[in-house]
Design an enzyme around this catalytic site. Sequence first.
Site, mmCIF file in Angstrom:
data_model
loop_
_atom_site.group_PDB
_atom_site.id
_atom_site.type_symbol
_atom_site.label_atom_id
_atom_site.label_comp_id
_atom_site.label_asym_id
_atom_site.label_seq_id
_atom_site.Cartn_x
_atom_site.Cartn_y
_atom_site.Cartn_z
ATOM 1 N N ASP A 25 0.813 -1.216 0.000
ATOM 2 C CA ASP A 25 0.000 0.000 0.000
ATOM 3 C C ASP A 25 0.846 1.266 0.000
ATOM 4 O O ASP A 25 2.051 1.233 0.250
ATOM 5 C CB ASP A 25 -0.965 -0.014 1.196
ATOM 6 C CG ASP A 25 -0.320 -0.546 2.477
ATOM 7 O OD1 ASP A 25 0.920 -0.577 2.556
ATOM 8 O OD2 ASP A 25 -1.062 -0.930 3.395
ATOM 9 N N ASN A 54 -7.278 -2.962 14.506
ATOM 10 C CA ASN A 54 -8.692 -3.216 14.186
ATOM 11 C C ASN A 54 -8.864 -4.427 13.265
ATOM 12 O O ASN A 54 -9.934 -4.644 12.718
ATOM 13 C CB ASN A 54 -9.323 -1.967 13.542
ATOM 14 C CG ASN A 54 -8.693 -1.622 12.199
ATOM 15 O OD1 ASN A 54 -7.761 -2.284 11.752
ATOM 16 N ND2 ASN A 54 -9.211 -0.596 11.541
ATOM 17 N N HIS A 64 -7.178 -4.928 10.418
ATOM 18 C CA HIS A 64 -6.923 -4.707 8.987
ATOM 19 C C HIS A 64 -5.635 -5.393 8.550
ATOM 20 O O HIS A 64 -4.726 -5.622 9.357
ATOM 21 C CB HIS A 64 -6.944 -3.213 8.614
ATOM 22 C CG HIS A 64 -5.760 -2.404 9.024
ATOM 23 N ND1 HIS A 64 -5.861 -1.093 9.435
ATOM 24 C CD2 HIS A 64 -4.418 -2.680 9.082
ATOM 25 C CE1 HIS A 64 -4.667 -0.614 9.704
ATOM 26 N NE2 HIS A 64 -3.775 -1.558 9.511
ATOM 27 N N GLU A 92 -9.705 -2.126 5.507
ATOM 28 C CA GLU A 92 -10.340 -1.862 6.794
ATOM 29 C C GLU A 92 -11.540 -2.792 6.983
ATOM 30 O O GLU A 92 -12.026 -3.382 6.012
ATOM 31 C CB GLU A 92 -10.803 -0.402 6.834
ATOM 32 C CG GLU A 92 -9.692 0.636 6.627
ATOM 33 C CD GLU A 92 -8.827 0.867 7.869
ATOM 34 O OE1 GLU A 92 -8.785 -0.003 8.759
ATOM 35 O OE2 GLU A 92 -8.161 1.919 7.926
#
Length: 240
Positions: free
Chosen positions: A66, A134, A136, A141
Amino acid sequence: MKVIVVKDYEQMSDKAFEIMKQVVVANPNGVLGLATGTTPIGLYKRMIEDCKQGTSYKNIKTVNLDEYKGLDVTSDQSYVYFMRDNLFNHIDIDLNNTNIENGKAENAEEECARYNALLEVLQQDIQLLGLGSNGHIAFNEPGTPFGSVTHVVDLQESTIKDNARLFNDISEVPRQAFTMGLKNIMNAKKILILASGANKAKAVYGMIHGEVTESLPASVLQLHPDCTLIIDEAAASLLK
Ligand code: F6R
């Protein structure tokens, strides 16, 4: 999923290096899927040391997960800068063989299509992953479809907060990023995911023991035939 619990960050990096080195030695022309963040830095240090001892990356190709939208190598917060600074500038890799989304691409849709086409050609022999608190992986996400390919994502508040430590001020953290999709990640022949620290414990628990759900993107890895998770004791603290 094969789970390896080790004492701390250093042991996690040692074990990850063993696996990465096996892949590099077995595939000197192979494709490494790489990640940024704090998690892989210890592994990259070991790869640099090992390259100095003679392991060559001359014909290795890389694809990164990314990149922040709006940043490129001219910004020291960009992921392309991170990769050069923490790995590529210190090993004998050809920079032309290293790939990452162009955060400054004028046409985001075209850039995603370019990267997806590239990933079709450069199937990862191994894909390295960190884990978001979280759940990810890359910047996928919670709620990202398992069938997703490279796309632009609006970063969640929790991710912006987690990443703010690397910027002068939280207001400087980009709100969007390019990311490989979950399908691109699952296409790797082998996956190596690392997690260290108590703030990852809940996501680690859900990833291993929870249901496979798009609410916890990393849970998709339960479906991969060759996935190894290396965690330190703090990240493993909620496991039975
Ligand atoms: C990085 C990436 C992210 C990180 C994750 C964990 O390329 O895609 O998913 O792996 O946010 O970050 P760290 O390692 O900083 O805890």
